[in-house]
Each structure stands twice: as structure tokens, then as C-alpha cells.
Design an enzyme around this catalytic site. Structure first.
Site, PDB file in Angstrom:
ATOM      1  N   GLU A 142      47.083  32.793  44.064  1.00 19.80           N
ATOM      2  CA  GLU A 142      47.135  32.982  42.486  1.00 19.80           C
ATOM      3  C   GLU A 142      48.084  32.816  41.759  1.00 19.80           C
ATOM      4  O   GLU A 142      48.217  32.050  40.708  1.00 19.80           O
ATOM      5  CB  GLU A 142      46.403  34.260  42.225  1.00 19.80           C
ATOM      6  CG  GLU A 142      45.780  34.509  40.807  1.00 19.80           C
ATOM      7  CD  GLU A 142      45.344  36.029  40.640  1.00 19.80           C
ATOM      8  OE1 GLU A 142      45.311  36.456  39.377  1.00 19.80           O
ATOM      9  OE2 GLU A 142      44.614  36.437  41.609  1.00 19.80           O
TER      10      GLU A 142
ATOM     11  N   ARG B 292      39.680  32.666  37.361  1.00 19.29           N
ATOM     12  CA  ARG B 292      41.290  32.649  37.455  1.00 19.29           C
ATOM     13  C   ARG B 292      41.994  31.274  37.112  1.00 19.29           C
ATOM     14  O   ARG B 292      42.837  30.906  37.922  1.00 19.29           O
ATOM     15  CB  ARG B 292      41.684  33.210  38.780  1.00 19.29           C
ATOM     16  CG  ARG B 292      41.237  34.698  39.140  1.00 19.29           C
ATOM     17  CD  ARG B 292      41.943  35.690  38.072  1.00 19.29           C
ATOM     18  NE  ARG B 292      41.450  37.016  38.373  1.00 19.29           N
ATOM     19  CZ  ARG B 292      40.336  37.583  37.602  1.00 19.29           C
ATOM     20  NH1 ARG B 292      39.589  36.765  36.979  1.00 19.29           N
ATOM     21  NH2 ARG B 292      39.914  38.512  38.113  1.00 19.29           N
TER      22      ARG B 292
ATOM     23  N   SER C  23      47.868  40.355  42.561  1.00 15.20           N
ATOM     24  CA  SER C  23      47.199  39.756  43.472  1.00 15.20           C
ATOM     25  C   SER C  23      47.546  38.551  44.125  1.00 15.20           C
ATOM     26  O   SER C  23      47.501  37.518  43.149  1.00 15.20           O
ATOM     27  CB  SER C  23      45.536  39.812  43.278  1.00 15.20           C
ATOM     28  OG  SER C  23      45.227  41.018  42.834  1.00 15.20           O
TER      29      SER C  23
END
Length: 341
Positions: A328, A151, A229
Site C-alpha cells: 500500500e 486504495r 497497513s
């Protein structure tokens, strides 16, 4: 212009200036001429913008174009991501079918190294064309130059340097998917992990799974007014994971990484720390009623309220399990405060 109109969280104050760029030439002109600071904006699906807004110039990346060269696709940064996935499935090109339903633009995917259901965009990216703002040059970056990690990427770690112009993908001509790596998706398709399935079946199964978790944008579903998320899954060294199991028990999920570390589930930690689906303000900011990893704006929320809830969750997880959670999304006009969290 209110940035809440351009983010999937529907949060964010005004921009001091706004420029839309529909060609690379316009984008480069804006990057060199616009008043600093500059925020690049496309789908707005991964941004947490401050209530006070952004004090500089917002440059909207609205470029379009898909070129095919054999099994490779060269795609403009402003193309909508899910539309590209649908295009590849229709064209019989395998490699990104499990990334269906993810909001945002093509240019944002290498920045975040977007991934889901066993695929990451770094699996298929062959190059990224970007404008290097430090040298005012356009460069073509090979995958090893992009610094892809879980990520993250060189683009995310140094957000002031590069502006993504185009992403090139090396795909595989086939009506069958790449091998299914994710157990939940394999079960939905009725196949074993490692087997393949028809491309369209994989796309439809992923979309159904994402809808069940509120992860496909739907104006009629407040659970989708989110940035997806909110926290990444923690990746722990062996000692830290053993300590987690001492505190949490043997049922805590663990997924071995190639480097010997272990990835665990942020959703599991959040849920078992007492933050259940729907926790929060039902009229403002609350955890999704479908998935504990998504923080949603139920209509009357603010960014300050969102950040406060995120910090409450992070503090609770750390106090319960000794594991730090990291957001994130990208924070604009403010920062994630690890001390507050």
C-alpha cells in the site's frame, strides 16, 4: 536532511535539497523551479524511502486553512488529517468520523483513497484542486476525474502529474454518524450494522480500535512506527476466489464487491501463511505485535531490511495460497520488485 526524520517509519536517507512551502504560491514556485526529481512530502505516513535517500528536491507541503461553506469544507492539502476529522466531529459534520486516527495530511487522502471502518474519503470528496505539472495549470477535478478505486486514484497511478493543493468535502450537518457499515465498529458501539451513533462516540470507538492494533501514532509504542497497513486486501475474480477456498478452506474471509469480484483479507492470508505477530527482528524490522498487516521499525531497522521482510511475506503468501500481495505505501528511491516477491 534525513528523510527518516519526516516519515512515520523513521526510515530513509538524505534528500539532495529540501524546500518547505506554507502557501500555494510557494508550493507552485517550488514545483516549477526546484531541481528534478521532486518528491512531495507532508505527513510521511505512507512512504518507504530508500536508505540511500532521494537524489532530488523534497518539497514539504505545509499549507494550512479550513473554509466552511454550508455543509462543505475546503481544506488545504497540508492540514493534518486527524485534526480535520476532530474538527468535523466538533462542528457536527458527519461523513469522515470513521477515518479518525489515520496519520498524514489532507492532501494525501485522495491520492490513496484512504479508507477504514466502512468509510472512504471518496465517499465525501466533492472536488480536488490540483496543479497539473504537465500543463502548468491549476485544475479543479470532480470525483469522476479522480479515478477513485480501492486504495488508489488517478493521482497515485500517475504520480508525476498532479500536486494536490486543496480538497473539498461534502459533509452532512448532524450530531449522528453516517450509517455504520463495519461490523467490528458496530459491535464496539453496541449498534447494528446500518444504524447510526453519536459522532463523538464513533470517533472514540475508532481511536480505541486503532490503538489496540498499534495504528495510532504513539512515540512510546514501537508498534506504531510503521506505515500503517503495508499490504492492500486482495480483490479476486470469482474463479480466483474459488481456487483460494479450495486451497485455504471455507473459513477464508470473503467480501463481495459490486462488480462481482470478492475482497479477501491480507491479514488472514499473512497469519495463516505462518507470519505471526512479532515475526522478524525485534531490534530492527518486524511485524507489529498487535497487527500482522503492519511492518514496524523497532529502532535499528533499515529500508532494505523492511523490503526484504515484505518480500518474504509476499512470497510466503503466494506459495501457500496462490495470491499476490501488493504494498500500500509509496516507494521512494526504489521500487517494489514483483519478481523478488
Amino acid at each position: 536532511m534525513l528523510l527518516s526524520d519526516s516519515t512515520t517509519l523513521r526510515l530513509g536517507g538524505p534528500a539532495a535539497a529540501f524546500v518547505a512551502a506554507t502557501t500555494d504560491t510557494q508550493l507552485l514556485e517550488a514545483l516549477t523551479a526546484a531541481e528534478r526529481p521532486i518528491l512531495l512530502l507532508a505527513g510521511g505516513s505512507n512512504l518507504v524511502v530508500a536508505d540511500e535517500g532521494f537524489p532530488g528536491t523534497v518539497v514539504q507541503v505545509a499549507t494550512r486553512g479550513i473554509e466552511r461553506d454550508g455543509d462543505a469544507l475546503h481544506v488545504a492539502a497540508g492540514e493534518p488529517w486527524d485534526a480535520l476529522v476532530a474538527h468535523t466531529v466538533g462542528e457536527g459534520l458527519a461523513g469522515i468520523e470513521a477515518l479518525s486516527g489515520i496519520p498524514g495530511s489532507v492532501g494525501a487522502t485522495p491520492i490513496q483513497n484512504v479508507g477504514a471502518y466502512g468509510q472512504e474519503v471518496s465517499d465525501t470528496i466533492m472536488s480536488v484542486r490540483a496543479f497539473d505539472r504537465t500543463t502548468a495549470e491549476t485544475v479543479d477535478l470532480a470525483p469522476e476525474d479522480c479515478g477513485f478505486t480501492y486504495r488508489s486514484s488517478a493521482f497515485k497511478r500517475d504520480p508525476e502529474r498532479y500536486a494536490v493543493l486543496r480538497v473539498s468535502f461534502a459533509l452532512h450537518a448532524s450530531r449522528s454518524s453516517r450509517p455504520i457499515r463495519y461490523a467490528e465498529l458496530a459491535r464496539a458501539l453496541g449498534v447494528e450494522v446500518g444504524e447510526t451513533a453519536p459522532l463523538l462516540a464513533v470517533r472514540e470507538a475508532v481511536l480505541q480500535l486503532r490503538r489496540s492494533k498499534g495504528m495510532v501514532l504513539d512515540a512510546n509504542d514501537p508498534d506504531t512506527t510503521s506505515a500503517g497497513s503495508f499490504f492492500t486486501n486482495p480483490i479476486l475474480d470469482a474463479t480466483a476466489f474459488a481456487a483460494l477456498r479450495e486451497r485455504a478452506g471455507e473459513n477464508v474471509p470473503g467480501f463481495p464487491e459490486p462488480d462481482g469480484r470478492v475482497k479477501t483479507s491480507a491479514a488472514w492470508l499473512i497469519d495463516h501463511a505462518g507470519f505471526t505477530k512479532g515475526y522478524g527482528n525485534p531490534a530492527g524490522i518486524a511485524i507489529s505485535t498487535k497487527h500482522v498487516l503492519a511492518l514496524t521499525n523497532r529502532g535499528a531497522g533499515t529500508t532494505a531490511e523492511l523490503v526484504a521482510l515484505a518480500q518474504e511475506i509476499a512470497r510466503g503468501v503466494e506459495a501457500t495460497f496462490g495470491v499476490a500481495l501488493h504494498p500500500e505505501p509509496v516507494f521512494v528511491g526504489h521500487a517494489w520488485d514483483p519478481i523478488a516477491a
